[in-house]
Design a protein around this motif. Structure first.
Motif, PDB file in Angstrom:
ATOM      1  N   LEU A  48       0.796  -1.146   0.099  1.00  0.00           N
ATOM      2  CA  LEU A  48      -0.065  -0.206  -0.050  1.00  0.00           C
ATOM      3  C   LEU A  48       0.799   1.132  -0.007  1.00  0.00           C
ATOM      4  N   ALA A  54       0.770   5.448  -0.007  1.00  0.00           N
ATOM      5  CA  ALA A  54       0.080   6.629   0.022  1.00  0.00           C
ATOM      6  C   ALA A  54       0.788   8.005   0.240  1.00  0.00           C
ATOM      7  N   CYS A  94      -6.471   3.218   3.544  1.00  0.00           N
ATOM      8  CA  CYS A  94      -5.841   4.552   2.868  1.00  0.00           C
ATOM      9  C   CYS A  94      -6.159   5.712   3.956  1.00  0.00           C
ATOM     10  N   CYS A 139      -4.204   6.859  -2.630  1.00  0.00           N
ATOM     11  CA  CYS A 139      -3.320   5.561  -2.186  1.00  0.00           C
ATOM     12  C   CYS A 139      -3.351   4.744  -3.505  1.00  0.00           C
ATOM     13  N   GLN A 176      -2.643   0.477  -4.338  1.00  0.00           N
ATOM     14  CA  GLN A 176      -2.732  -0.874  -3.636  1.00  0.00           C
ATOM     15  C   GLN A 176      -2.299  -2.026  -4.600  1.00  0.00           C
TER      16      GLN A 176
END
Length: 154
Positions: free
Chosen positions: A123, A125, A141, A147, A149
């Motif tokens: 992930l 961000a 997020c 974000c 992923q």
């Protein structure tokens, strides 16, 4: 009749001002979209870089772990020999440093599950959301972040 022509000129200027404001708003939206596209491009490139780093030393994949707000992994395997765990931490520290240089205040979470069919979840961000994200898109997020992923098998 002179007062009437001044009134017409002011009305024309008012319409021109409104048109200019609209054009400036469109320009701002275009710049924000470009910035978001660039950040997403950086995220995809960094994910690919991390995947390639993990492929270089497959014995260390299980130690590639990173929490979203965790500490920066440390280590230096350039000057001395390292075991698999030390290699993964040093490599992950270098990668995270580069990620934060490309997008300041960026965050990352990396989880690799163990077992017969391991999966790595990443992930990424970064700050700067223009509209509220839908909770279904990236559930973990952080607020006020964009974000991205992805998952792969080591």
């Amino acid at each position: 009749m002179q007062g009437f022509s001044i009134l017409e000129a002011m009305a024309a200027l008012m319409v021109l001002n409104l048109l200019c404001l609209g054009l400036m708003a469109w320009q701002l939206q275009a710049m924000q979209a470009q910035r978001q596209a660039l950040a997403l491009q950086q995220a995809v490139a960094m994910a690919q870089d991390l995947w390639q780093r993990m492929q270089v030393h497959p014995a260390a994949w299980q130690w590639y772990q990173l929490e979203l707000d965790g500490a920066m992994p440390a280590g230096d395997c350039k000057q001395a020999a390292c075991n698999a765990q030390q290699w993964a931490q040093a490599d992950l520290g270098e990668w995270l440093n580069e990620w934060r240089q490309r997008l300041p205040q960026a965050r990352a979470r990396l989880q690799t599950t163990a077992g017969s069919d391991p999966v790595t979840d990443l992930l990424l961000a970064w700050p700067g959301v223009s509209e509220p994200p839908s909770p279904a898109s990236v559930p973990d997020c952080p607020p006020s972040h964009n974000c991205w992923q992805t998952s792969w098998r080591p």
